[in-house]
Design a protein around this motif. Sequence first.
Motif, PDB file in Angstrom:
ATOM      1  N   PHE A   1      15.613   7.077   8.571  1.00  6.92           N
ATOM      2  CA  PHE A   1      16.797   6.150   8.142  1.00  6.92           C
ATOM      3  C   PHE A   1      17.392   6.928   6.901  1.00  6.92           C
ATOM      4  O   PHE A   1      16.776   8.131   6.520  1.00  6.92           O
TER       5      PHE A   1
ATOM      6  N   TYR B   1      -6.113   4.338   0.974  1.00  2.89           N
ATOM      7  CA  TYR B   1      -4.995   3.653   0.471  1.00  2.89           C
ATOM      8  C   TYR B   1      -4.380   2.524   1.351  1.00  2.89           C
ATOM      9  O   TYR B   1      -3.592   1.770   0.734  1.00  2.89           O
TER      10      TYR B   1
ATOM     11  N   ALA C   1       0.974  -1.252   0.055  1.00  6.37           N
ATOM     12  CA  ALA C   1      -0.049  -0.031   0.099  1.00  6.37           C
ATOM     13  C   ALA C   1       0.750   1.093   0.016  1.00  6.37           C
ATOM     14  O   ALA C   1       1.729   1.419   1.099  1.00  6.37           O
ATOM     15  N   PHE C   2       0.682   1.982  -1.010  1.00  5.80           N
ATOM     16  CA  PHE C   2       1.654   3.135  -1.207  1.00  5.80           C
ATOM     17  C   PHE C   2       0.996   4.258  -1.778  1.00  5.80           C
ATOM     18  O   PHE C   2      -0.313   4.432  -2.098  1.00  5.80           O
ATOM     19  N   TYR C   3       1.475   5.682  -1.804  1.00 11.00           N
ATOM     20  CA  TYR C   3       0.535   6.854  -2.182  1.00 11.00           C
ATOM     21  C   TYR C   3       0.981   6.624  -3.631  1.00 11.00           C
ATOM     22  O   TYR C   3       1.874   6.841  -4.015  1.00 11.00           O
ATOM     23  N   PRO C   4      -0.295   6.503  -4.270  1.00  3.01           N
ATOM     24  CA  PRO C   4      -0.400   6.466  -5.877  1.00  3.01           C
ATOM     25  C   PRO C   4       0.273   7.800  -6.530  1.00  3.01           C
ATOM     26  O   PRO C   4       0.813   7.512  -7.703  1.00  3.01           O
ATOM     27  N   MET C   5       0.130   8.846  -6.055  1.00  6.95           N
ATOM     28  CA  MET C   5       0.758   9.738  -6.882  1.00  6.95           C
ATOM     29  C   MET C   5       2.085  10.243  -6.707  1.00  6.95           C
ATOM     30  O   MET C   5       2.682  11.034  -7.253  1.00  6.95           O
ATOM     31  N   LEU C   6       2.795   9.486  -5.613  1.00  2.00           N
ATOM     32  CA  LEU C   6       4.106   9.568  -5.377  1.00  2.00           C
ATOM     33  C   LEU C   6       4.906   8.399  -6.228  1.00  2.00           C
ATOM     34  O   LEU C   6       4.536   7.321  -6.282  1.00  2.00           O
TER      35      LEU C   6
ATOM     36  N   ASP D   1      12.185   8.869   6.239  1.00  3.31           N
ATOM     37  CA  ASP D   1      11.594  10.259   7.021  1.00  3.31           C
ATOM     38  C   ASP D   1      11.278   9.762   8.393  1.00  3.31           C
ATOM     39  O   ASP D   1      11.688  10.287   9.313  1.00  3.31           O
ATOM     40  N   LEU D   2      10.278   9.018   8.367  1.00  7.40           N
ATOM     41  CA  LEU D   2       9.327   8.628   9.581  1.00  7.40           C
ATOM     42  C   LEU D   2      10.370   7.811  10.407  1.00  7.40           C
ATOM     43  O   LEU D   2      10.315   8.076  11.457  1.00  7.40           O
ATOM     44  N   GLY D   3      10.973   6.783   9.806  1.00  5.62           N
ATOM     45  CA  GLY D   3      11.901   6.063  10.568  1.00  5.62           C
ATOM     46  C   GLY D   3      13.266   6.735  10.793  1.00  5.62           C
ATOM     47  O   GLY D   3      14.098   6.069  11.764  1.00  5.62           O
TER      48      GLY D   3
ATOM     49  N   GLU E   1      10.122   8.328  -3.952  1.00  8.74           N
ATOM     50  CA  GLU E   1       9.435   9.233  -2.964  1.00  8.74           C
ATOM     51  C   GLU E   1       8.510   8.493  -1.852  1.00  8.74           C
ATOM     52  O   GLU E   1       8.516   8.785  -0.509  1.00  8.74           O
TER      53      GLU E   1
ATOM     54  N   ARG F   1       6.866  15.862   2.796  1.00  5.29           N
ATOM     55  CA  ARG F   1       7.254  15.250   1.469  1.00  5.29           C
ATOM     56  C   ARG F   1       5.998  14.800   0.584  1.00  5.29           C
ATOM     57  O   ARG F   1       6.027  15.024  -0.551  1.00  5.29           O
TER      58      ARG F   1
ATOM     59  N   TYR G   1      18.719   8.133   3.289  1.00  5.79           N
ATOM     60  CA  TYR G   1      18.037   8.149   1.944  1.00  5.79           C
ATOM     61  C   TYR G   1      19.041   7.291   1.083  1.00  5.79           C
ATOM     62  O   TYR G   1      18.763   6.975   0.082  1.00  5.79           O
TER      63      TYR G   1
ATOM     64  N   THR H   1      -2.090   3.102   3.640  1.00  6.41           N
ATOM     65  CA  THR H   1      -0.980   3.454   4.102  1.00  6.41           C
ATOM     66  C   THR H   1      -0.599   3.432   5.570  1.00  6.41           C
ATOM     67  O   THR H   1       0.437   3.670   5.851  1.00  6.41           O
TER      68      THR H   1
ATOM     69  N   LYS I   1      11.293   7.201   0.494  1.00  3.79           N
ATOM     70  CA  LYS I   1      11.560   8.479   1.220  1.00  3.79           C
ATOM     71  C   LYS I   1      10.605   8.992   2.615  1.00  3.79           C
ATOM     72  O   LYS I   1      10.932   9.095   3.400  1.00  3.79           O
ATOM     73  N   VAL I   2       9.451   8.660   2.163  1.00 11.55           N
ATOM     74  CA  VAL I   2       8.432   8.936   3.082  1.00 11.55           C
ATOM     75  C   VAL I   2       8.842   8.029   4.385  1.00 11.55           C
ATOM     76  O   VAL I   2       8.507   8.644   5.476  1.00 11.55           O
ATOM     77  N   LEU I   3       8.740   6.910   3.997  1.00  8.79           N
ATOM     78  CA  LEU I   3       9.056   5.952   5.397  1.00  8.79           C
ATOM     79  C   LEU I   3      10.387   5.938   5.922  1.00  8.79           C
ATOM     80  O   LEU I   3      10.556   5.934   7.085  1.00  8.79           O
TER      81      LEU I   3
END
Lengths: 301, 265
Positions: free
Chosen positions: A107, B95, A87-92, A103-105, A96, B10, A109, B97, A99-101
């Motif tokens: 870690f 989604y 499951a991911f953001y379809p528009m990214l 950022d969150l964790g 990216e 982001r 890039y 997510t 990178k969202v994940l």
Amino acid sequence: MPELAISVRDLTKVYGEQTAVSHATFDIPLGTVCGFVGPNGSGKTTTIRMLLGLISPTGGTGTVLGEDIRSPEKYLSRVGAMIEGPAFYPMLSGRENLKVLADLGGFSYSRVDSLLIKVGLGDRGGSKFKTYSLGMKQRLGIAAALLPDPQLLILDEPTNGLDPNGIQEIRELIKELADNGTSVFVSSHILSELEMISEYLVMLRKGKVIFTGRTQELLGRQNSITLIKPEYQVDLNRLVEITKGLGYEIRIENGSIQIPVNAEFGAILNRAAFEAGITLMSISTQQPTLEETFFEMTEEN
Amino acid sequence: MLNVVKAELRKMKRPSLLYVNIGILSFLSILFTSLVFLRTGSSLGNRKGGSDSIQTAESLGKFDGGYFTFGLMSLFLGLIALTVFASQSSNEYSYGTLRNLLVRQPSRMKLLGGKFFAMVVFAFLLITFVAVLNIGLSFAESGHAHISTSLWTSTKAIHGFLTLYGNILLATIGYGLVGMSLGIILKSPMSAISISLLWFMVLENILSAVLTSAAKWLPGNALSAISAGGAKIFSYQRGLLMSGAYLLLFGGVATILFKRRDVAS
Ligand SMILES: Nc1ncnc2c1ncn2[C@@H]1O[C@H](COP(=O)(O)OP(=O)(O)OP(=O)(O)O)[C@@H](O)[C@H]1O
Ligand SMILES: [Mg+2]
């Protein structure tokens, strides 16, 4: 250092009338690959969600990497997971999304690009997720699970939608991770794959654990089948008489005799045939496959 | 929590979301400044819905003329914040997510807090953009309309602008919070956006017109009282208080659901 990667006692989840998981109890040692099998709706995903702190158990307890599953913040930084379909953001783009994940964790890039290459998305990392094929989405999900360089990797049907090449790649990947000491808990419906990589197994049926232990132990419970084939087909009927005389239930297929006994009986059969003046062309033993065992154990009543 | 803010920003900086909203706000800003400044020439001045705010070359030459059109943008900023944050929060459910986010940040309160701060940052940036654009356009148009801008840079003007800016920021965050809460409660962008737009754009207007006594209790009126620095039926303080109460209610319900609810999608 905890001894166990995952340990649950009487773990239960009830949704309204539906008991999704019922008193599940099992231990998985650290540093092994453990397969998680069971028919559709048997509670695998529900169990995994409880291990990840996504849903709260109705009853029972559990630990992951030695920490209580009620405090997932204590262990999830060391756990990578993919739960039932990516499951991911379809528009990214894929990159990216990772990178969202990252950022969150917290870690770096630099892992993002190396992981994209590792899962075979090196040249498509910049495309939007919604343009990915099913297998590419799945690969991105696996990359996301690997992001924290996890001590424990939990994969829910990672090979779903992958082509034969992809399936083989995942198998190699899991082996490689396991060789480096990562514990892997993986559910799959492709039992031949799981059989190849899993040292341990947990088997569910209708929310209940029906087997937990070493894969070999499960397969060893089932009798293997020994096949003998006489050098000359004319001897087949006499050979049948002899084996029947030893008290076995036999089946004849393609000029061979199938006897449900373990390999050690090969010597007895060989001697009996020799004493009757029959030369055997081959003696071989077939292990029951996980698939056969699975059918036997999970079939209704 | 900073990590969460970073991750959220982001997601929000994706071109499709950013450019569309910047486009809408730019279009409206240009439209409003043009209309306001072009029509000052007419003897009637620029009549806003028959109310008493008639803008003439003289009134626009006062200290608050430079940021007059910025003030007109407040409702649009609010509605954009509402729709953006309703979809940003509910899409995590649609989604699927949210499960990824929670595996990487298991503390649900930190995740929610980070999302809220990212929303504030986003609102701040949008409002700043709109303020700069409107003031810039107003200066640019003042020449044609023969409006004196000498008072626009006075201390009084700067103070007035900062007050308006602060109030619009508060109101926009309020709208954003309503959107975010509804998104979490309803888990669907379509229903969260349509229900809230229906309420703020239609139902609340009908209610205030039909039941004048109810007008003082409606959340949309309370939020506009904040951005306007107080309105006729609604003092600024009452606006703050009522908005605070509504946001506490919606935000509270959303927070409890976000914290407790099983993530099984
Ligand atoms: N959110 C939910 N609400 C109600 N029932 C649920 C929910 N999630 C799962 N269930 C039920 O719990 C049972 C176990 O589902 P689960 O998804 O854990 O099975 P599974 O072993 O992962 O199956 P599959 O192999 O098909 O992925 C099913 O009967 C399912 O209908
Ligand atoms: Mg499942």
